[in-house]
Design an enzyme around this catalytic site. Structure first.
Site, PDB file in Angstrom:
ATOM      1  N   LEU A   1       0.851  -1.184   0.000  1.00  0.00           N
ATOM      2  CA  LEU A   1       0.000   0.000   0.000  1.00  0.00           C
ATOM      3  C   LEU A   1       0.887   1.234   0.000  1.00  0.00           C
ATOM      4  CD1 LEU A   1      -3.116   0.471   2.288  1.00  0.00           C
ATOM      5  CD2 LEU A   1      -1.440   2.287   2.099  1.00  0.00           C
ATOM      6  N   SER A   2       0.554   2.233  -0.805  1.00  0.00           N
ATOM      7  CA  SER A   2       1.271   3.497  -0.868  1.00  0.00           C
ATOM      8  C   SER A   2       2.704   3.265  -1.360  1.00  0.00           C
ATOM      9  CB  SER A   2       1.221   4.191   0.497  1.00  0.00           C
ATOM     10  OG  SER A   2       1.747   5.498   0.432  1.00  0.00           O
ATOM     11  N   ASN A   3       3.724   3.625  -0.592  1.00  0.00           N
ATOM     12  CA  ASN A   3       5.084   3.311  -1.007  1.00  0.00           C
ATOM     13  C   ASN A   3       5.273   1.807  -1.152  1.00  0.00           C
ATOM     14  OD1 ASN A   3       5.787   5.986  -1.045  1.00  0.00           O
ATOM     15  ND2 ASN A   3       7.045   5.927   0.794  1.00  0.00           N
TER      16      ASN A   3
END
Length: 616
Positions: free
Chosen positions: A276-278
């Site tokens: 998730l995200s990075n």
């Protein structure tokens, strides 16, 4: 709790395992011969402790922060419990209105063992932390590993609410990497960092998660060193290799856990990467190396910069840091959570409009015209109104400046010298005064910090701060680095360029899920252009665009914020379900689609408000 310490190993045995893999490794720098892991630590988690919640259960995760018997010398078990609590709370909406555990998600008791080590990539100066959770219910007949990279710059449990919550109850082992970031903060004054078990130790006497290289000259401005900013490695450039090394470590850990069933290889074990995200960007970068190690990838709200199109995080983060405080004064943001306090914008935001005008960044004659101009500049750059509204939260919490300072140091590889633009990290008390960190503060950093200050009593020092808008000089410096033609600008842009994505393997199943209202990693700069680029090059990812979803599920517990949005984790779990059916049973992934949702308002979230999730 049982502990077995195995002596340091260079994984030649694992190199042998890879020789049996489905497709030979072709990228020399990513080969198993490059894998080096330090001491292997094994812990057992049963009888009031477990893998998923450290014995807290959903009720305990929703409750108060777990305590330490001795605040200056917490035990490894206490630190682990607090780290798991903090990372659940930092990623998932566990509030009373959010529906976690009622309409989606669960936190069952999953007993098992954890295998952890410090791993070093060939060419890197600093280690990344890897950890594999092997549940007692591991399915040896249908072997599976979920390998996950932490979101943001979080520590090793930074993906537990995503990958752990989905994989462990299904009998999969779950492998984690901090991907070269994490919370192993080093305190310069005491010369201490974080041991493998989370407790603090002295540099030079034993392996630490992060410490300055021996003999390195540390700039006097640097009081606390953070691996993401100070390692000198530009970890984002190697996120994909971090994920893949964690996957290979998982195979080795499974060999140790079930020696009679060994070897565990990429040929006989399903390996799914999720983040998730990075972390989402990291698993997509891992998909670029075409050797058959991974069977599929699920990327949620990925901070990905497409090989063609899109915008780099540093580009739009520094733009947001400068312009958003002024733009949010526009009347169109009245009533938007975080944009007003008791109906009044923060005074610093008004000062920003004036400072932008004085620096010839805006031409408007008054505050109203300046706010409108700043807003139009952002829209012209691709920001949508939905993204801008949720970005008010990141602006109010000063996240853009924290991101800019940390990433500038990483991209520039400034190491333990002076960070670009005069920034540094130090300890601060509750009144915002800088001070020498206490033993109690140092002890809690590993468990409580998010990997990028501010947080856990560590904050950002801005040596350029001055004037009515004290943050402005430093932010101007960060923004100008992106366009400067001197050596510092070229060095930063070279570091950013290394984060640009390449195409994944053509036949690799990929699922991507992103919120239309994401204000931290706007969909228009990341997933939209990335998917368009994949499709233009013959790839067919499953792509869900979620209406009313933004970046931080944890923020949904804030008053008013959750009224406007829906959580992302239900769609993340559903995407993993679909990828699993594709990998294990050969079922086709659903077609991409926009998923219509309804914000929950002030009531408890209902399943109908999540819209029709494909496969439900």
């Amino acid at each position: 709790m049982d502990r077995l310490m195995v002596r340091p190993i260079l994984l030649l045995a694992v190199a042998t395992v890879v020789a049996c893999a489905r497709v030979p490794v072709t990228a020399e720098k990513d080969s198993m011969a490059d894998d080096a892991f330090g001491t292997l630590r094994v812990t057992t988690h049963r009888d009031g402790d477990d893998l998923l919640s450290a014995g807290l259960g959903l009720a305990g995760l929703r409750g108060a922060q777990p305590g330490f018997a001795d605040s200056e010398r917490p035990t490894a078990a206490e630190l682990r419990r607090r780290a798991i609590h903090a990372n659940w709370r930092g990623i998932a909406d566990l509030g009373p209105l959010g529906g976690y555990g009622e309409i989606y998600g669960a936190v069952p008791v999953v007993s098992g063992r954890e295998y952890s080590a410090f791993a070093t990539l060939a060419g890197a100066t600093s280690a990344h932390r890897v950890l594999v959770q092997v549940p007692d219910l591991f399915d040896r007949e249908r072997r599976c590993v979920v390998v996950a990279a932490s979101s943001g710059s979080r520590g090793i449990y930074g993906a537990i609410a995503l990958a752990g919550a989905w994989g462990l109850p299904r009998g999969c082992a779950v492998a984690y990497t901090d991907k070269g970031a994490g919370t192993g903060y080093f305190d310069v004054a005491s010369g201490t960092g974080v041991r493998l078990d989370g407790t603090r130790g002295e540099a030079g006497s034993e392996p630490l998660e992060f410490a300055p290289p021996p003999g390195a000259t540390i700039a006097p401005s640097q009081a606390i060193l953070v691996k993401h900013a100070h390692s000198g490695d530009n970890p984002e450039a190697e996120w994909g290799r971090h994920v893949r090394q964690a996957a290979r470590f998982a195979l080795h850990a499974l060999d140790q856990a079930f020696p009679s069933e060994a070897p565990f290889t990429a040929e006989n074990t399903h390996i799914i990467a999720a983040g998730l995200s990075n972390g989402g960007a990291a698993v997509l970068r891992a998909a670029e190396i075409d050797d058959g190690l991974l069977d599929g990838v699920v990327a949620i709200e990925p901070n990905v910069w497409a090989g063609q199109g899109g915008r780099a995080l540093y580009d739009y983060a520094t733009e947001a840091a400068l312009l958003l405080p002024c733009a949010l004064l526009d009347p169109s943001f009245d009533g938007v959570p975080f944009a007003r306090a008791n109906g009044v914008p923060p005074p610093a935001w008004r000062a920003r409009c004036q400072a932008l005008y004085e620096n010839a960044r805006l031409a408007g004659a008054d505050e109203s015209a300046q706010a409108r101009e700043a807003l139009e500049r952002l829209r012209d750059g691709g920001w949508t109104d939905a993204a801008l509204a949720s970005a008010a939260a990141s602006t109010a919490l000063d996240l853009w400046r924290a991101i800019g300072a940390t990433y500038a140091a990483a991209y520039s590889r400034s190491g333990v010298g002076d960070m670009p633009c005069g920034y540094a990290f130090a300890a601060f008390d509750g009144n915002g005064r800088r001070h020498a960190p206490t033993a109690t503060e140092r002890a809690a950093w590993w468990a409580e910090a998010s990997g990028i200050p501010p947080g856990a009593a560590v904050g950002l020092v801005d040596s350029r701060a001055t004037g009515a808008d004290a943050a402005m000089p430093g932010l101007l410096c960060l923004a100008e680095l992106w366009t400067r033609s001197d050596a510092s600008g070229e060095r930063l842009r070279a570091g950013v360029a290394m984060a640009r994505a390449a195409l994944p393997r053509a036949d690799l199943p990929i699922a991507i899920v992103h919120g239309v209202a994401d204000g931290l990693i706007p969909i228009a700069f990341s997933s939209d252009p990335y998917v368009a680029w994949l499709e233009a090059n013959g790839r067919t990812p499953m792509y869900w665009r979620i209406d009313h979803a933004q970046h931080f599920d944890a923020f949904l517990a804030f008053p008013g914020f959750g009224d406007r949005h829906v959580p992302m984790l239900p769609y993340a779990y559903a995407a993993l379900d679909h990828l699993w059916m594709r990998v294990v049973h050969g079922m086709a992934l659903p077609e991409g689609r926009d998923i219509a949702t309804t914000p929950r308002g002030s009531e408890v979230l209902g399943a109908h408000q999540l819209g029709r999730i494909p496969g439900d």
